[in-house]
Design an enzyme around this catalytic site. Structure first.
Site, PDB file in Angstrom:
ATOM      1  N   ASP A 233      47.098 -63.008 -61.618  1.00  0.00           N
ATOM      2  CA  ASP A 233      47.678 -64.323 -61.319  1.00  0.00           C
ATOM      3  C   ASP A 233      48.542 -64.259 -60.063  1.00  0.00           C
ATOM      4  OD1 ASP A 233      48.310 -66.980 -61.717  1.00  0.00           O
ATOM      5  OD2 ASP A 233      48.964 -66.709 -63.786  1.00  0.00           O
TER       6      ASP A 233
ATOM      7  N   ASP B 177      44.859 -75.022 -64.345  1.00  0.00           N
ATOM      8  CA  ASP B 177      45.674 -74.990 -65.561  1.00  0.00           C
ATOM      9  C   ASP B 177      45.447 -76.228 -66.411  1.00  0.00           C
ATOM     10  OD1 ASP B 177      46.762 -72.529 -65.318  1.00  0.00           O
ATOM     11  OD2 ASP B 177      48.656 -73.181 -64.450  1.00  0.00           O
TER      12      ASP B 177
HETATM   13  C1  GLA Z   1      49.698 -69.514 -64.456  1.00  0.00           C
HETATM   14  C2  GLA Z   1      48.272 -69.429 -64.980  1.00  0.00           C
HETATM   15  C3  GLA Z   1      48.268 -69.718 -66.456  1.00  0.00           C
HETATM   16  C4  GLA Z   1      49.157 -68.733 -67.173  1.00  0.00           C
HETATM   17  C5  GLA Z   1      50.552 -68.785 -66.588  1.00  0.00           C
HETATM   18  C6  GLA Z   1      51.426 -67.684 -67.137  1.00  0.00           C
HETATM   19  O1  GLA Z   1      50.170 -70.802 -64.472  1.00  0.00           O
HETATM   20  O2  GLA Z   1      47.448 -70.307 -64.293  1.00  0.00           O
HETATM   21  O3  GLA Z   1      46.950 -69.645 -66.948  1.00  0.00           O
HETATM   22  O4  GLA Z   1      48.609 -67.445 -67.043  1.00  0.00           O
HETATM   23  O5  GLA Z   1      50.538 -68.640 -65.170  1.00  0.00           O
HETATM   24  O6  GLA Z   1      52.692 -67.705 -66.617  1.00  0.00           O
END
Ligand code: GLA
Length: 737
Positions: free
Chosen positions: A473, A543
């Site tokens: 990420d 997300d």
């Molecule tokens: C980002 C990712 C999510 C999750 C969060 C965790 O927003 O896109 O899928 O993994 O971080 O903090």
């Protein structure tokens, strides 16, 4: 596929199966001109299109008005400073501070393609044309590279810039540029924000600048390194479409400029803002690769050319053609509130339903109890994971599931052991308080000592247990740009060096763990780009996991990228981002258009939903190959019609297809809706089956009869009114054997 050269006229012609691209050297004084790009043509000597015989004539014929010529000639790689006032592909600065250069043709070569360094395309059936241009005063040489493959309609372009005799600074060094007349074209770009990535925008091209860029150090949620230049009548199946996509994961520009003579200049490459590169004598700079696609069969043809190129010549992962394990991720299930018991409970229930992997998301390390701390401290939090990581992973494996883990390797929290030990590793301008985002700073990935530390942290964890998947990420953009390791005259190299550092680290990771399934992610889909696809076969798309929001996000993403690359999960309702309630069944149909997985607490969702998971798992196994390897055809766009969405995935030999239809909004007092299929073989005879979730089997759709492909495509089928909002149907169309 061929590269032909007319040595006498100095014309270079690239032919892909359906397109031609022609460059010619203008008689005098030897500038490289862009002659033609479009549908395949037979002749190469169409250099009359350059109009060098028309006023204002080439400089030799009209020296007193050289600028008039420079400012309208169709250049192949325009340079700054000598009278072309449109945007340039290249701008240099000498140690004396002079910014003019002029590039003259100095030779060419044709060779078989051997893989260039990643990120970039690969393959053993490619040919490279190199056209060399030289600036007589500075000695600067630019090699324009064009790669074509036997099995692709794409042309991959980049430039390699060499300085031989003096130190030069590259103020802009773009990957590709070409000029053409504006035949009433329209511009398509992909834009959005967090949880709303890659919405499709389309507008007429007007005089002046238009385009998109990122200055955030990543490709971004806001814009995308893609441009479509399309004819006014361009639809999914008709009209002309040029697609331009940059294989890069940092600051980019993609722009089109319409000038005084209604001609277009199309450019893409690294965003010159926050960029400069110092070339010492003897050094070279290679730009990222840009992919150009032309389709005379509308946007659908363009998308399929991109998909094929990326599946065959970009994605390297051994997972590319394999069924990805159906995963369950605990982010939306638990956020930071989990321990080994909760995870094992989720894994246990998931195993019963046929789910194949548990992914432990953010919150397993250091004192990470919320998103304010601990990034950089990649040691297991044993208060949460009692008994340690190995015990948990072994427990999950014993239940029959693989195990995956989340990292955010490029980040550092001010409240972390790592920051307390190495505050200088965070990107910040000395003497200024750097801006926080999600309470975190960015590590200076241009530094090899930082990368070595990060790699060790990651590999210590990966070596400690049987971890088969990593979600990588990246949750904030870059700001306050400064690197303590770079001298003053190289500070503007940081953004590009950062991206190269990330590439190097991901490359090291997949070399060390060749079987690892890597999924990139950036606050959802802020780094969904072809650069990242070189390292990971799939990228978390957004997300926003709401099925209806996803229709728009996945449509925009699939305009360029194969469905096999789009991370897509079924999540719980009301959806955490938009609060919408959609049927569990429909959530499954939408996630099936990507990698397919779950993002919910399976121990707590309604019983009826949980009971449907084994059927969805079976559905994935029945159809994922068609989705991942098939040709993609979009039949209807909910973003445009506001009522329904539909797409097809068709096996290359046209013997089988999967059609997804989502009725987003129901309507009163209507007949069924006529839907014309695409991409089938007109002469083949097909039957249509509907996937029935209850019996987990296929039932005849409508009348149990056979149809010719041409009837299905020209006359169409009737999609019955599904009575309700957010309903879906999956049709399997198979050739009658
Ligand atoms: C980002 C990712 C999510 C999750 C969060 C965790 O927003 O896109 O899928 O993994 O971080 O903090």
């Amino acid at each position: 596929m061929s590269v032909s050269v007319n040595e006498k006229e100095r014309i270079f012609k690239l032919d892909t199966p359906n397109t031609s691209y022609i460059i010619a050297i203008m008689d005098d004084p030897g500038y490289a001109g862009h002659v033609y790009y479009g549908k395949h043509i037979s002749d190469e000597d169409v250099n009359y299109l350059l109009r060098t015989g028309e006023s204002p004539f080439v400089p030799s014929g009209n020296k007193r008005d050289k600028i008039s010529f420079m400012d309208c000639a169709p250049f192949e790689y325009p340079v700054h400073g000598c009278g072309d006032f449109r945007e340039a592909a290249l701008k240099i600065r000498t140690e004396d501070g002079y910014c003019t250069s002029e590039l003259y043709y100095s030779g060419y070569s044709i060779s078989g393609f051997t893989d260039a360094p990643v990120p970039g395309v690969f393959g053993d059936n490619g040919t490279v044309l190199t056209i060399e241009l030289k600036d007589k005063i500075t000695g600067l040489t630019v090699e324009l590279k064009y790669i074509i493959f036997e099995d692709s309609d794409a042309i991959v372009r980049y430039s390699v810039i060499h300085s031989f005799t003096q130190t030069l600074y590259l103020e802009r060094a773009l990957s590709a540029s070409f000029d053409m007349d504006n035949e009433d074209y329209e511009l398509i770009t992909l834009n959005g924000t967090w949880a709303r990535e890659r919405y499709i925008d389309r507008k007429p091209i007007a005089h002046g600048f238009q385009g998109v860029y990122s200055g955030r150090g990543e490709t971004s949620h806001q814009h995308h390194p893609f441009m479509g230049i399309v004819s006014k009548d361009c639809s999914q199946s008709r009209g002309e479409a040029y697609g331009i996509n940059l294989i890069y994961s940092g600051n980019f520009i993609a722009s089109v400029y319409e000038g005084q003579f209604d001609n277009l200049r199309i450019l893409t490459g690294i965003n010159p803002e926050d960029f400069e590169w110092k070339l010492e004598p003897g050094e070279s700079f290679a730009t990222p690769q840009a992919v150009l696609v032309y389709s005379s069969e509308g946007l659908g043809g363009m998308s399929r050319s991109f998909h094929d190129l990326y599946r065959e010549h970009l994605i390297r992962s051994p997972w590319k053609d394999k069924a990805r394990p159906i995963l369950i991720n605990n982010w939306e299930a638990t956020y930071f509130d989990f321990n080994e018991e909760k995870l094992l409970a989720i894994a246990g229930e998931a195993a019963k339903s046929g789910i194949e992997m548990l992914v432990m998301d953010d919150g397993w390390f250091g004192n990470r109890y919320d998103d304010n701390r601990a990034l950089g401290d990649w040691t297991v939090n044993e208060e949460k994971i009692k008994g340690g990581l190995k015990k948990l992973v072994d427990g999950v494996n014993a239940l029959g599931l693989k195990f995956g883990i989340w990292f955010e390797p490029e980040m550092i929290s001010p409240d972390s052991e790592l920051y307390r030990a190495h505050p200088d590793w965070a990107i910040a301008v000395p003497g200024r308080e750097a801006a926080l985002a999600r309470n975190q700073y960015v590590l200076d990935m241009s530094r090899s000592d930082v990368r070595d530390h990060v790699f060790k942290s990651l590999s210590d964890i990966l070596d400690s247990a049987n971890i088969e998947y990593v979600k990588w990420d990246m949750n904030r953009p870059l700001a306050d740009l400064a690197s303590l390791k770079l001298p003053a005259d190289r500070q503007k190299e940081l953004s590009h060096r950062y991206v190269l550092g990330v590439y190097e680290l991901q490359d090291r990771l997949i070399r060390r763990y060749p079987g690892l399934l890597l999924e990139n992610c950036s606050g959802g889909g802020a780094r969904f780009d072809p650069g990242m696809l070189c390292f990971s076969p799939q990228i978390w798309c957004s997300d926003d996991t709401d099925a209806i929001e996803r229709l728009k996000i996945q449509e925009g993403t699939a305009l360029v990228y194969p469905l096999s690359t789009m991370g897509a999960h079924v999540s719980d309702c009301p959806n955490h981002t938009v609060g919408r309630i959609t049927p569990f069944e429909t959530r499954g149909y939408v996630a099936l258009a990507g990698t397919f997985g779950y993002e919910l607490d399976i121990t707590r969702i309604p019983e009826a939903d949980r009971a449907m998971i084994p059927a969805q798992v079976k559905m994935y196994h029945m159809y994922h190959e068609l989705v991942a390897a098939g040709d993609y055809y979009r039949l209807a766009s909910y973003s445009e019609n506001r009522e329904y969405d539909s797409w097809m995935c068709i096996k290359k030999d046209k013997s089988e297809a999967l059609l997804t239809y989502i009725q987003v909004l129901g309507r009163a007092c209507v007949h069924s809706r006529r839907l014309k299929l695409q991409g089938l073989d007109p002469g083949k005879i097909y039957r249509i089956y509907r996937f029935d979730m209850e019996s987990v089997s296929e039932l005849p759709y409508g009348e149990d009869k056979a149809y010719h492909g041409d009837s299905l495509m020209n006359a169409g089928i009737n999609m019955i009114n599904l009575w309700g909002d957010h309903k879906g149907v999956l049709l399997h169309i198979t050739e009658l054997s």
